[in-house]
Design a protein around this motif. Structure first.
Motif, short mmCIF file in Angstrom:
data_model
loop_
_atom_site.label_atom_id
_atom_site.label_comp_id
_atom_site.label_asym_id
_atom_site.label_seq_id
_atom_site.Cartn_x
_atom_site.Cartn_y
_atom_site.Cartn_z
N ALA A 127 0.74 -1.81 -0.46
CA ALA A 127 0.05 -0.09 0.23
C ALA A 127 0.53 0.81 -0.30
O ALA A 127 2.38 1.00 0.87
CB ALA A 127 -1.08 -0.26 1.22
N VAL A 128 0.77 2.14 -0.80
CA VAL A 128 1.05 3.49 -0.62
C VAL A 128 1.05 4.64 0.88
O VAL A 128 0.37 4.26 1.47
CB VAL A 128 0.44 4.63 -1.78
CG1 VAL A 128 1.60 6.00 -1.55
CG2 VAL A 128 0.63 3.56 -3.38
N VAL A 129 2.25 5.08 0.78
CA VAL A 129 2.29 5.88 2.34
C VAL A 129 2.80 7.05 1.80
O VAL A 129 3.51 6.98 1.21
CB VAL A 129 3.17 5.09 2.98
CG1 VAL A 129 2.53 4.13 4.16
CG2 VAL A 129 4.38 5.00 3.40
N GLU A 130 2.73 8.35 2.65
CA GLU A 130 3.14 9.22 2.22
C GLU A 130 4.23 9.99 3.08
O GLU A 130 3.92 9.40 4.14
CB GLU A 130 1.97 10.07 2.04
CG GLU A 130 1.15 10.10 0.55
CD GLU A 130 2.08 11.19 -0.98
OE1 GLU A 130 2.43 11.59 -0.89
OE2 GLU A 130 1.85 10.50 -1.48
N HIS B 497 -2.26 5.28 0.99
CA HIS B 497 -2.27 7.32 1.68
C HIS B 497 -3.71 8.11 0.79
O HIS B 497 -3.43 8.01 -0.10
CB HIS B 497 -1.19 7.98 1.56
CG HIS B 497 -1.12 8.59 2.76
ND1 HIS B 497 -1.46 9.91 3.15
CD2 HIS B 497 -1.27 8.82 4.16
CE1 HIS B 497 -1.93 10.40 3.50
NE2 HIS B 497 -0.82 9.77 4.19
N PRO B 498 -4.88 8.55 1.45
CA PRO B 498 -5.90 9.56 0.68
C PRO B 498 -4.83 10.63 0.25
O PRO B 498 -5.72 11.12 -0.97
CB PRO B 498 -6.35 9.81 2.15
CG PRO B 498 -6.56 9.14 3.42
CD PRO B 498 -4.39 8.25 2.90
N ILE B 499 -3.95 11.57 -0.03
CA ILE B 499 -3.17 12.15 -0.08
C ILE B 499 -2.40 11.10 -1.72
O ILE B 499 -2.99 11.74 -2.58
CB ILE B 499 -1.77 12.44 0.47
CG1 ILE B 499 -2.01 13.08 1.37
CG2 ILE B 499 -1.44 13.45 -0.79
CD1 ILE B 499 -0.83 13.60 2.14
N TYR B 500 -2.18 10.40 -1.45
CA TYR B 500 -1.69 9.55 -3.64
C TYR B 500 -3.19 9.30 -3.81
O TYR B 500 -3.10 10.06 -5.39
CB TYR B 500 -1.22 8.05 -2.64
CG TYR B 500 -0.90 7.45 -4.17
CD1 TYR B 500 0.12 8.23 -5.18
CD2 TYR B 500 -1.81 6.60 -4.88
CE1 TYR B 500 0.86 7.32 -6.19
CE2 TYR B 500 -0.53 5.92 -5.93
CZ TYR B 500 0.02 6.37 -6.02
OH TYR B 500 0.71 5.50 -7.32
N GLN B 700 -3.72 21.13 3.80
CA GLN B 700 -3.37 21.04 4.90
C GLN B 700 -2.94 19.63 5.36
O GLN B 700 -3.63 18.08 5.40
CB GLN B 700 -3.29 21.57 6.74
CG GLN B 700 -3.14 22.73 6.54
CD GLN B 700 -2.24 22.96 7.08
OE1 GLN B 700 -0.55 22.20 7.49
NE2 GLN B 700 -2.08 23.96 8.59
N THR B 701 -1.56 18.37 5.21
CA THR B 701 -1.44 17.13 4.71
C THR B 701 -2.71 16.97 6.32
O THR B 701 -2.67 15.31 5.83
CB THR B 701 0.42 17.22 5.23
OG1 THR B 701 0.60 17.70 6.77
CG2 THR B 701 0.58 17.58 4.54
N GLU B 702 -2.79 16.93 7.55
CA GLU B 702 -3.12 16.77 8.07
C GLU B 702 -4.82 16.74 7.85
O GLU B 702 -5.25 15.87 8.34
CB GLU B 702 -2.92 17.10 10.04
CG GLU B 702 -3.66 18.71 9.40
CD GLU B 702 -2.97 19.99 11.19
OE1 GLU B 702 -1.63 19.84 10.85
OE2 GLU B 702 -3.91 20.58 11.10
N LEU B 703 -5.06 17.67 7.16
CA LEU B 703 -6.84 17.02 7.34
C LEU B 703 -6.55 15.85 6.66
O LEU B 703 -8.21 15.03 6.68
CB LEU B 703 -7.46 18.39 5.68
CG LEU B 703 -7.26 19.53 6.34
CD1 LEU B 703 -8.12 20.41 5.17
CD2 LEU B 703 -7.73 19.49 7.87
N PHE B 704 -6.18 15.35 5.47
CA PHE B 704 -5.96 13.69 5.17
C PHE B 704 -5.87 13.03 5.94
O PHE B 704 -6.13 11.17 5.59
CB PHE B 704 -4.85 13.45 4.10
CG PHE B 704 -4.56 14.72 3.11
CD1 PHE B 704 -5.93 13.71 1.43
CD2 PHE B 704 -4.62 15.81 3.01
CE1 PHE B 704 -5.90 14.85 0.85
CE2 PHE B 704 -4.93 16.39 1.82
CZ PHE B 704 -5.52 15.92 0.27
#
Lengths: 348, 816
Positions: A127-130, B497-500, B700-704
């Motif tokens: 799974a992708v992590v950022e 990850h939701p950002i991705y 902001q990254t934290e929203l994700f």
């Protein structure tokens, strides 16, 4: 008398209706026939004066005449509707003209290769992590067993931020410096601290090295980091995963080899090379594509995992490097110029 | 590091071909970056000749016109030569017409300044025999004329340029690499035997060249060894020594200096020789440098030292920077009579710091900073001593002094073959494992079958843990023997990850909207970054790197838009009429004094159709940009309730009142800007004089990390809707959002048994029929009840209530 009128009326409608060319003509003609003062209406009015015994026969006659008239009028109406529809369509099209709308946009070639790699690892459960592009020395070096005065730090000259800078969303371990991450390996540490094994991740992202730009070095570039930590992960598992990856990207005819190397955060460490018969100029020679190895026990210790209980493997590859090999690009800087003629070469 | 194949063969005496070695090196961990063949290739028509006589070229003073014979009984050739290092009667190498020299240099008869030359006299370099290009080769007079070059120089050498990883200092020498080849191919390493019979003392017995030798900085120099030799003949090195050094890229200096360099490349132990006559007070002290103490090193540079550095000093001055480089003041040269030879162990991290600080990396410092073999200090000095006595003569003065002793103990590592098998994931026999370790000179103690004790030699300080042994095993056993296997995957509960995921859908959306993705540099110049807040602004200051490499890449970017303008500019300059670009990336902002890394999407589009098309389409405008930005919000994995857009009133970057902003990074975690870019500034800075629209989303990254959005079914009404329109005349400065908010408020106040589904502006008008400074908004309202068809009466009652509220509570007029 009525019969005669009816006959001439039918005759008139039969003769006139095919000549009606427009909706207006049709409407005005129709009103002369069936409108309130129309000829057919008038005839109908005469029905009252028809003797009782003649009424059924006359009624029948009128009905027959009405049907004929209606049929003629319907036909005319249908014809006019069709021609109205045709005229509302405008001129016919020339299908050979190009659409004046803008064509669809393209994804950047680096993004395409990144997505392709991620997809391949997704399929086998990664799974992708950022991670963040700004990191601290601890997560980028120390926790990865790259000691302060270790010559390995020479291998990657980094961009630092001044000591006074504080970051709101990148945590420090103590009072170490912030820097632009030199590799995506820092994501290993952040993930291992946050989650418990089993962990199977890939982390694509942008990295930075303080190199003078040339055909193979760019001020920033992209990597994908992979990490699998569990009980009983072996070197053979690492080889199986990377063999799968190389064959999926470069085809079944590609061969691989693991060349022993050194990274402070893996032991043993390897460079993976591959060899392909169909890569244009780069065919039939060993090409380096990524670094990999088994997670060093020191890394497990720095994230509070027992190296006797867990094992794992990690790998990291430069996306630009793989893109350049796949796409036959010989200067990394083309990727950052964004000439649309270049970008479009990698999309259909 | 360069390794000479011929040199290597002195220690690795084996039938293994150079090709086999070349193939094996990468597979045991030493990547070969390049190979180089030294020595002449097969060359025809290059033979020994004799210069009969010469005279100056009549038309060129710097050239000589020579008569050269290549056979006693043949006529001489007339050859023009630029070199002056020969006399009549000298034997020289002649390339005759038809010869092809290395580099595909074809020799033919040709005129030089009007006179024909029938060949060329060659330098060593031109023939690939050596580095010398100062003059032509002058050969021994005993060599017969006409002897072919390849008969004379049959020896070729292959040079491997090896990449040695920082953990393997033990391989930074020819003997070191020979040990590895023995592990791989079998055999044994032929280490040269020491001939001189040197006894050792731990304090100097003063002699005529050295009266005192002390180590003060024992922390940095735990072992220091010295030998005094008098009566040496300093001079050019013999051919074998010269050739060895030149083959690995070193310049020959004199026999003494060459021998110290030779032993370094042979054994890995750095050495240094001082001219004892230049050592003031005949005393050497290994001490910390004084603050700002100066030393002029052998490379001719003067360095200012500090007290963290260690020097070898005489009475008056430092004569060497410990482990890094000697001083020019104590250099061994032609006049030297007696020398002090040094071999030592210096603390790796101290040498590394010194070398870094002085920006001076030498063959010595490179090895010391990685930790030389503690056993090698003595061997190195003895080996050098042997060679000096052999090559330069002289005699030993006293004994070998050794002050201190670096830890030479070895530590054994517990090793379980079973644990290794589980780690590597395949089965190997114990005997195979044992033989790999023994080939590496590791002692194997199998007293316990399941728990061996393995003791690596002193030069393998890098092997301290079981896992290091696993690596050594697999390296020598061969990675090609790891079995191929299919992947076994057990499921893990994790998703991307939701950002991705967000970025992924942005890519699909934006390309679908005809935007092309660009990748731009994160590091930008100051002016560009200052665009948003100004040069002296806190944000501009805090985005600056501590150590930028180039002035145009000194700051972290705070927006994606400037880079996209560069892309537009580049493409338009190349007549590429594509005008829509976007980027997904990270940007940096300062919030409440702290730097924040943000997720960002940026796009630009030209508000003008540049390419001529047979059918004109609508131009991209503010509302196109706004629609894109709004859609991006919908792609976010979490809900952003409402975007409150307000016009940007002042900005250097955006065109005031033609651009808008929504959100607040600090309070809401996001900020969106959209609209026309500042026409004047874009023209000034990018030279683009077009209307350019842009959109920028920062999150902001934290929203994700928040809860992701979910969608739930709500029951629909099957009843028909009822619509009402209202036209309002308002002041020109009044925003639609204000009017809608007011009307919605009034509806809410009066509505009771049914619902208002929407209130929307469907027309905006200003101009004829309206007062100056006024405009009108036509608003449509949609009502519906859950359980019944709405009656006109009840909708009208509400509508009237709204109208009277408008009249009573606002300065809007109702347009009939």
């Amino acid at each position: 008398m009525i019969e005669k009128t009816l006959d001439s009326l039918v005759l008139e409608v039969k003769e006139m209706s095919p000549k009606l060319g427009s909706r207006a003509e049709f409407d005005s003609f129709k009103s002369t026939i069936s409108g309130p003062k129309g000829k057919l209406t008038d005839v109908m009015k005469l029905m009252g004066k028809v003797p009782k015994e003649e009424k059924p026969a006359m009624g029948k006659k009128i009905n027959e005449a009405k049907q004929v008239i209606q049929a003629s009028m319907d036909e005319a109406n249908k014809r006019i509707e069709e021609s109205e529809l045709l005229s509302s369509l405008g001129p016919t099209i020339d299908p050979t003209l190009p659409s004046p709308d803008s064509e669809k946009g393209v994804l950047h070639p680096i993004a395409q290769v990144r997505d392709q790699i991620v997809e391949l690892f997704n399929r086998i459960g990664f799974a992708v992590v950022e991670g963040t592009e700004l990191e601290t020395e601890y997560y980028c070096f120390d926790a990865l067993n790259i000691a302060k005065d270790h010559p390995a730090r020479d291998m990657q000259d980094s961009y630092f931020l001044p000591n006074a800078i504080q970051m709101a969303n990148v945590s420090k371990e103590s009072d170490e410096k912030y820097l632009l991450r030199t590799h995506t390996s820092s994501v290993q540490i952040r993930t291992l601290l946050k989650e418990k094994p089993p962990i199977r991740i890939v982390a694509p992202g942008r990295c930075f090295r303080r190199d003078t730009p040339d055909a193979t070095h760019s001020a920033n570039f992209h990597q994908i980091e992979g990490l699998y930590v569990d009980k009983n992960v072996s070197l053979t598992d690492l080889k199986a995963t990377l063999d799968y990856f190389v064959k999926m990207v470069f085809g079944d005819s590609a061969k691989t080899r693991l060349r022993p190397s050194f990274f402070p955060f893996t032991e043993p460490s390897f460079e993976m090379d591959f060899y392909s018969p169909n890569l244009g100029k780069l065919s039939n020679q060993w090409l380096e594509i990524m670094g990999c190895g088994m997670v060093d026990p020191e890394v497990f210790k720095s994230v509070g995992l027992d190296p006797n209980e867990y094992s794992g493997y990690a790998f990291g590859m430069g996306i630009e490097r793989i893109a350049m090999i796949l796409q036959g690009v010989d200067d990394i800087r083309y990727y950052y110029q964004n000439d649309i003629r270049f970008l479009r070469q990698f999309s259909d | 590091m360069k390794i000479s194949y011929n040199w290597l063969k002195q220690y690795f005496k084996s039938e293994v071909s150079s090709e086999a070695i070349l193939d094996a090196l990468p597979l045991i961990g030493f990547d070969v970056e390049e190979t180089e063949v030294l020595g002449p290739p097969q060359m025809e028509q290059v033979v020994v000749g004799k210069v009969i006589e010469f005279e100056a070229h009549p038309n060129a003073d710097r050239l000589r016109l020579c008569k050269v014979k290549t056979a006693e009984d043949e006529a001489s050739h007339s050859i023009i030569c630029g070199a002056k290092n020969f006399n009549a009667g000298d034997r020289v190498m002649v390339a005759l017409p038809g010869a092809v020299l290395p580099g595909n240099f074809k020799i033919k008869k040709s005129k030089l300044r009007g006179i024909e030359s029938e060949g060329m006299l060659c330098s060593a370099k031109e023939l690939n025999i050596g580095q010398n290009h100062d003059g032509i080769m002058v050969l021994d007079s005993s060599i017969a004329l006409g002897t072919e070059l390849n008969t004379l120089y049959s020896d070729t050498d292959i040079i491997f340029h090896l990449e040695v990883t920082p953990n393997r200092v033990d391989v930074l020498s020819h003997i070191g690499l020979a040990r590895e080849l023995v592990a791989r191919f079998g055999g044994s390493v032929d280490v040269p035997k020491i001939k001189s019979n040197l006894s050792t003392v731990d304090t100097l017995e003063p002699n005529t060249t050295l009266k005192s030798l002390m180590v003060e900085a024992t922390d940095i120099c735990p072992e220091y060894s010295a030998i005094c030799i008098e009566g040496v003949q300093v001079g050019p090195s013999p051919e074998w020594l010269k050739q060895s050094l030149e083959s690995v890229g070193l310049r020959s200096i004199n026999n003494i200096v060459d021998i110290t360099n030779y032993v370094l490349h042979e054994t890995g132990q750095p050495l240094h020789a001082f001219d004892s006559a230049k050592v003031s007070g005949q005393s050497l002290l290994i001490r910390h440098a004084f603050k700002e103490e100066k030393i002029k090193t052998l490379d001719g540079n003067t360095h200012s030292l500090n007290d963290s550095m260690v020097v070898i000093a005489d009475d008056a001055k430092p004569v060497a920077i410990a482990g890094v480089m000697g001083s020019a003041d104590a250099e061994v040269d032609e006049s030297t009579q007696s020398i002090i030879l040094e071999s030592a162990y210096f603390n790796p991290s101290s040498v590394r710091k010194t070398a870094r600080k002085l920006n001076l990396s030498t063959d010595s410092s490179y090895r010391f900073e990685r930790g030389v073999d503690p056993q090698g200090v003595q061997y190195g000095i003895e080996r050098a001593c042997d060679l000096i006595l052999e090559v330069a003569g002289g005699s030993l003065l006293g004994k070998r002094v050794q002050i201190g002793s670096v830890d030479k103990s070895t530590e054994s590592v517990e090793f379980s073959p079973e644990a290794m098998r589980s780690f590597i994931g395949f089965s190997v026999q114990d005997t195979e494992v044992q033989s790999v370790f023994e080939s590496l000179n590791f002692k194997v103690d199998k007293s316990s079958e399941s728990n061996w004790l393995i003791t690596p030699p002193t030069y393998r300080k890098d092997v301290t843990r079981p896992v290091d042994l696993y690596e050594e095993f697999i390296r020598i056993f061969g990675t090609d023997k790891i079995p191929a296997q299919s992947i076994s995957v057990n499921g893990i509960n994790a998703s991307d990850h939701p950002i991705y995921q967000f970025n992924d859908s942005v890519g699909t959306y934006m390309t679908g909207k005809s935007f092309n993705e660009a990748f731009l540099y994160t590091l930008r110049n100051q002016d560009e970054v200052a665009f948003f807040q100004g040069k002296g602004h806190e944000e501009t200051l805090k985005l600056k790197l501590e150590n930028p490499l180039q002035s145009d890449q000194s700051h972290l970017r705070n927006s994606l838009i400037p880079g996209l303008l560069d892309v537009l500019d580049l493409n338009l300059a190349r007549q590429n009429l594509t005008t829509q670009f976007f980027e997904r990336g990270r940007v940096f902002r300062v919030l409440e004094g702290q730097l924040v890394e943000l997720i960002s999407v940026g796009f630009i589009a030209l508000g003008k159709n540049l390419d001529r098309k047979w059918l004109e389409r609508e131009k991209f405008d503010f509302y196109s940009a706004k629609a894109c930005t709004e859609d991006l919000f919908h792609l976010l994995p979490f809900k952003v309730k409402e975007r409150k857009w307000s016009p940007i009133e002042t900005s250097e970057f955006w065109q005031p009142m033609h651009s808008a902003q929504a959100g607040d990074l600090l309070k809401e975690g996001f900020e969106a800007s959209v609209g026309l870019l500042n026409m004047k500034n874009v023209k000034e800075c990018w030279g683009l004089s077009y209307p350019i629209f842009a959109g920028s989303l920062l999150i902001q990254t934290e929203l994700f990390e928040k809860e992701m959005k979910r969608f739930r079914y709500q029951a629909l009404s099957n009843q028909p809707a009822s619509m009402k329109d209202l036209s309002l005349v308002v002041n020109q400065s009044v925003l639609a959002s204000e009017v809608l908010k007011t009307i919605k408020g009034f509806i809410e106040q009066s509505i009771e048994s049914f619902a208002c589904e929407s209130v929307e502006v469907f027309d905006v008008y200003e101009g004829e029929g309206l007062e100056e400074g006024k405009k009108s908004f036509a608003v449509s309202m949609k009502f519906r009840a859950q359980d019944r068809t709405l009656k006109d009466k009840e909708v009208n009652a509400l509508f009237e209530a709204v109208q009277s509220a408008v009249l009573e509570q606002t300065d809007y007029q109702i347009r009939k």
